[in-house]
Motif scaffolding. Structure first.
Motif, mmCIF file in Angstrom:
data_model
loop_
_atom_site.group_PDB
_atom_site.id
_atom_site.type_symbol
_atom_site.label_atom_id
_atom_site.label_comp_id
_atom_site.label_asym_id
_atom_site.label_seq_id
_atom_site.Cartn_x
_atom_site.Cartn_y
_atom_site.Cartn_z
ATOM 1 N N LYS A 1 86.683 -25.441 59.578
ATOM 2 C CA LYS A 1 86.739 -26.287 60.767
ATOM 3 C C LYS A 1 87.923 -25.897 61.647
ATOM 4 O O LYS A 1 87.780 -25.718 62.862
ATOM 5 C CB LYS A 1 86.876 -27.752 60.337
ATOM 6 C CG LYS A 1 87.204 -28.716 61.457
ATOM 7 C CD LYS A 1 87.481 -30.098 60.878
ATOM 8 C CE LYS A 1 88.126 -30.995 61.885
ATOM 9 N NZ LYS A 1 88.437 -32.321 61.328
ATOM 10 N N TYR A 2 89.095 -25.739 61.026
ATOM 11 C CA TYR A 2 90.286 -25.411 61.811
ATOM 12 C C TYR A 2 90.290 -23.956 62.276
ATOM 13 O O TYR A 2 90.846 -23.649 63.332
ATOM 14 C CB TYR A 2 91.551 -25.770 61.037
ATOM 15 C CG TYR A 2 91.744 -27.272 60.993
ATOM 16 C CD1 TYR A 2 91.926 -27.999 62.159
ATOM 17 C CD2 TYR A 2 91.677 -27.969 59.801
ATOM 18 C CE1 TYR A 2 92.064 -29.371 62.127
ATOM 19 C CE2 TYR A 2 91.821 -29.344 59.766
ATOM 20 C CZ TYR A 2 92.010 -30.043 60.937
ATOM 21 O OH TYR A 2 92.137 -31.408 60.918
ATOM 22 N N GLN A 3 89.679 -23.071 61.515
ATOM 23 C CA GLN A 3 89.559 -21.689 61.988
ATOM 24 C C GLN A 3 88.663 -21.624 63.222
ATOM 25 O O GLN A 3 88.988 -20.929 64.192
ATOM 26 C CB GLN A 3 88.999 -20.795 60.882
ATOM 27 C CG GLN A 3 89.998 -20.473 59.803
ATOM 28 C CD GLN A 3 89.378 -19.713 58.643
ATOM 29 O OE1 GLN A 3 88.158 -19.688 58.475
ATOM 30 N NE2 GLN A 3 90.231 -19.108 57.824
ATOM 31 N N ASP A 4 87.559 -22.363 63.192
ATOM 32 C CA ASP A 4 86.664 -22.406 64.349
ATOM 33 C C ASP A 4 87.344 -23.047 65.558
ATOM 34 O O ASP A 4 87.208 -22.573 66.689
ATOM 35 C CB ASP A 4 85.381 -23.175 64.018
ATOM 36 C CG ASP A 4 84.523 -22.446 62.997
ATOM 37 O OD1 ASP A 4 84.752 -21.237 62.779
ATOM 38 O OD2 ASP A 4 83.626 -23.097 62.416
ATOM 39 N N ALA A 5 88.099 -24.121 65.309
ATOM 40 C CA ALA A 5 88.807 -24.793 66.400
ATOM 41 C C ALA A 5 89.859 -23.871 67.013
ATOM 42 O O ALA A 5 90.025 -23.828 68.237
ATOM 43 C CB ALA A 5 89.459 -26.076 65.896
ATOM 44 N N ALA A 6 90.568 -23.116 66.167
ATOM 45 C CA ALA A 6 91.589 -22.189 66.667
ATOM 46 C C ALA A 6 90.949 -21.098 67.520
ATOM 47 O O ALA A 6 91.492 -20.709 68.565
ATOM 48 C CB ALA A 6 92.358 -21.571 65.504
ATOM 49 N N GLN A 7 89.806 -20.613 67.087
ATOM 50 C CA GLN A 7 89.108 -19.581 67.846
ATOM 51 C C GLN A 7 88.656 -20.123 69.212
ATOM 52 O O GLN A 7 88.808 -19.457 70.230
ATOM 53 C CB GLN A 7 87.905 -19.097 67.046
ATOM 54 C CG GLN A 7 87.222 -17.890 67.626
ATOM 55 C CD GLN A 7 86.105 -17.401 66.715
ATOM 56 O OE1 GLN A 7 85.659 -18.108 65.810
ATOM 57 N NE2 GLN A 7 85.664 -16.185 66.954
ATOM 58 N N ARG A 8 88.130 -21.359 69.214
ATOM 59 C CA ARG A 8 87.693 -21.985 70.462
ATOM 60 C C ARG A 8 88.890 -22.192 71.402
ATOM 61 O O ARG A 8 88.827 -21.897 72.596
ATOM 62 C CB ARG A 8 87.012 -23.320 70.178
ATOM 63 C CG ARG A 8 86.522 -24.044 71.424
ATOM 64 C CD ARG A 8 85.972 -25.414 71.111
ATOM 65 N NE ARG A 8 86.792 -26.226 70.229
ATOM 66 C CZ ARG A 8 87.904 -26.878 70.610
ATOM 67 N NH1 ARG A 8 88.338 -26.794 71.850
ATOM 68 N NH2 ARG A 8 88.580 -27.610 69.748
ATOM 69 N N GLN A 9 90.003 -22.666 70.844
ATOM 70 C CA GLN A 9 91.200 -22.899 71.657
ATOM 71 C C GLN A 9 91.736 -21.595 72.231
ATOM 72 O O GLN A 9 92.203 -21.559 73.374
ATOM 73 C CB GLN A 9 92.280 -23.585 70.810
ATOM 74 C CG GLN A 9 91.960 -25.011 70.483
ATOM 75 C CD GLN A 9 92.905 -25.586 69.445
ATOM 76 O OE1 GLN A 9 93.705 -24.874 68.842
ATOM 77 N NE2 GLN A 9 92.804 -26.882 69.220
ATOM 78 N N GLN B 1 98.024 -22.868 61.916
ATOM 79 C CA GLN B 1 98.886 -23.232 60.796
ATOM 80 C C GLN B 1 98.131 -24.144 59.809
ATOM 81 O O GLN B 1 98.217 -23.966 58.601
ATOM 82 C CB GLN B 1 100.133 -23.939 61.321
ATOM 83 C CG GLN B 1 101.294 -23.903 60.379
ATOM 84 C CD GLN B 1 102.566 -24.376 61.056
ATOM 85 O OE1 GLN B 1 102.541 -24.960 62.134
ATOM 86 N NE2 GLN B 1 103.680 -24.143 60.403
ATOM 87 N N LYS B 2 97.361 -25.092 60.357
ATOM 88 C CA LYS B 2 96.576 -25.970 59.484
ATOM 89 C C LYS B 2 95.532 -25.165 58.718
ATOM 90 O O LYS B 2 95.314 -25.385 57.527
ATOM 91 C CB LYS B 2 95.892 -27.063 60.307
ATOM 92 C CG LYS B 2 96.829 -28.155 60.757
ATOM 93 C CD LYS B 2 96.132 -29.159 61.629
ATOM 94 C CE LYS B 2 95.536 -30.267 60.829
ATOM 95 N NZ LYS B 2 95.139 -31.439 61.630
ATOM 96 N N ALA B 3 94.886 -24.226 59.387
ATOM 97 C CA ALA B 3 93.889 -23.387 58.716
ATOM 98 C C ALA B 3 94.551 -22.595 57.588
ATOM 99 O O ALA B 3 93.968 -22.421 56.508
ATOM 100 C CB ALA B 3 93.226 -22.452 59.719
ATOM 101 N N GLU B 4 95.783 -22.150 57.819
ATOM 102 C CA GLU B 4 96.514 -21.397 56.798
ATOM 103 C C GLU B 4 96.859 -22.283 55.599
ATOM 104 O O GLU B 4 96.743 -21.850 54.453
ATOM 105 C CB GLU B 4 97.799 -20.823 57.399
ATOM 106 C CG GLU B 4 98.576 -19.947 56.453
ATOM 107 C CD GLU B 4 99.875 -19.457 57.070
ATOM 108 O OE1 GLU B 4 100.789 -19.127 56.295
ATOM 109 O OE2 GLU B 4 99.977 -19.403 58.308
ATOM 110 N N TYR B 5 97.274 -23.541 55.847
ATOM 111 C CA TYR B 5 97.565 -24.467 54.753
ATOM 112 C C TYR B 5 96.339 -24.643 53.868
ATOM 113 O O TYR B 5 96.432 -24.624 52.647
ATOM 114 C CB TYR B 5 97.977 -25.848 55.267
ATOM 115 C CG TYR B 5 99.279 -25.884 56.009
ATOM 116 C CD1 TYR B 5 100.309 -25.005 55.735
ATOM 117 C CD2 TYR B 5 99.489 -26.834 56.997
ATOM 118 C CE1 TYR B 5 101.494 -25.046 56.422
ATOM 119 C CE2 TYR B 5 100.673 -26.890 57.692
ATOM 120 C CZ TYR B 5 101.681 -26.002 57.410
ATOM 121 O OH TYR B 5 102.846 -26.067 58.091
#
Length: 188
Positions: free
Chosen positions: A49-57, A81-85
């Motif tokens: 979810k956070y990887q997709d959000a980071a890509q969109r951002q 950073q959240k995706a990394e955690y």
């Protein structure tokens, strides 16, 4: 430079922080394989979810995509950073599950294959022409060994909640909310 745990945790919601904290070594040892599989699935969903959000951002910041909100995304460092955690948490959960599965395989192999000691004991008895003595466990010992798993199941989720301080805090806060609501209702 390493960031402080409190600063890192400020990016996460309460439930996400609980998930990340449950991957700490002292908490990992208390989890069953079933709980680990559930947490792996949840962690993987959050990471994706956070990887997709980071890509969109990132695409929004580069003006390659229309903003999904009223404001255009300016950066994605916190989301990355959240995706990394969650990637690190997922790695810890998977390592622990692999270790538990290896231990289980070793146990099943040891239980299924007859040991060399049994063969040696049986051979002399057969040579003498009589059956080996039958060995049984004492009834009390067997009954005591079977009792603890049943009592653990009766307690349910309360045992699990005692493991994490954050869950204790949450239970304390929700109980306090219920008490104050009860007082308000009593005044009506």
């Amino acid at each position: 430079m390493r960031t402080l745990p409190s600063k890192r945790m400020s990016l996460l919601t309460e439930r996400e922080a609980q998930l990340v904290l449950s991957s700490a070594p002292r908490n990992l040892s208390e989890l069953t394989p079933r709980e680990l599989r559930a947490r792996i699935a949840r962690t993987r969903r959050l990471m994706e979810k956070y990887q997709d959000a980071a890509q969109r951002q990132r695409r929004e910041a580069l003006r390659k995509e229309m903003p999904s909100r009223s404001r255009r995304a300016e950066g994605n460092s916190n989301t990355l950073q959240k995706a990394e955690y969650f990637a690190l948490t997922l790695e810890r959960f998977e390592k622990r599950l692999a270790m538990l599965e290896r231990k289980e395989q070793v146990r099943t192999r040891a239980a299924s294959s007859p040991g060399p000691r049994r063969a040696k004991r049986a051979a002399p008895a057969a040579a003498k022409g009589h059956k080996p003595a039958r060995r049984t466990r004492a009834a009390g010992r067997t009954a005591k060994a079977a009792a603890p798993p049943a009592s653990r199941q009766k307690r349910g989720g309360a045992l699990k909640q005692q493991r994490f301080a954050s869950l204790k805090r949450q239970a304390h806060a929700s109980g306090r909310g219920r008490r104050t609501q009860g007082k308000r209702d009593a005044r009506r």
